[in-house]
Design an enzyme around this catalytic site. Sequence first.
Site, PDB file in Angstrom:
ATOM      1  N   GLY A   9       0.848  -1.181   0.000  1.00 38.09           N
ATOM      2  CA  GLY A   9       0.000   0.000   0.000  1.00 38.09           C
ATOM      3  C   GLY A   9       0.886   1.234   0.000  1.00 38.09           C
ATOM      4  O   GLY A   9       1.912   1.263  -0.674  1.00 38.09           O
ATOM      5  N   CYS A  10       0.535   2.220   0.777  1.00 39.67           N
ATOM      6  CA  CYS A  10       1.312   3.456   0.868  1.00 39.67           C
ATOM      7  C   CYS A  10       2.739   3.142   1.300  1.00 39.67           C
ATOM      8  O   CYS A  10       2.961   2.619   2.386  1.00 39.67           O
ATOM      9  CB  CYS A  10       0.651   4.398   1.875  1.00 39.67           C
ATOM     10  N   PHE A  11       3.706   3.456   0.449  1.00 39.21           N
ATOM     11  CA  PHE A  11       5.085   3.111   0.797  1.00 39.21           C
ATOM     12  C   PHE A  11       5.607   3.876   2.000  1.00 39.21           C
ATOM     13  O   PHE A  11       6.464   3.380   2.723  1.00 39.21           O
ATOM     14  CB  PHE A  11       6.042   3.189  -0.385  1.00 39.21           C
TER      15      PHE A  11
END
Length: 163
Positions: A9-11
């Site tokens: 997902g969001c790094f």
Amino acid sequence: MASAYFAGGCFWCVTPVFRAAGAKKVTCGFSGGTEADPTYKEVKSQLTGHRETVRVDYDPVAVPYGRLVDIFLESVDPFDGGGQFIDRGFSYTLAVYYSDDEEKMTAEAKIAALEAASGRKTFISVEPFGAFWPAGEEHQDYDLKNPEAFETELRESGRKERL
């Protein structure tokens, strides 16, 4: 040193969990698509087939690859096939990019064990590693450079409870 690649997902959100586990360096970037050197805006807009991915550089003696897979599974929602938390779309879906057969077997075994223990199907792609394109400098170590904004991101996304 070795490198492992995880799309969680969001790094920004998975970077600190790998760092806390003993990774030597965690780099935010993109993997999985076919376009060379995609931009953050293109990936976020679902235009390239890439996922937000982290490259985890680590000492395999100090932190075995299997432990990295465990950390990955503990820091995501493996049962969400549409993205992660408030981040939606393919670029925020989950993947383990393996570099060899041993990594592939380790990832598949741990995912199968999670499915067996939970009685639920996961939505984690296990794919051969192709290429990794680092994101811009503003995306690297975001949690350290912007602690208040990062804390807000974690809280508002619902991910804080997971981490």
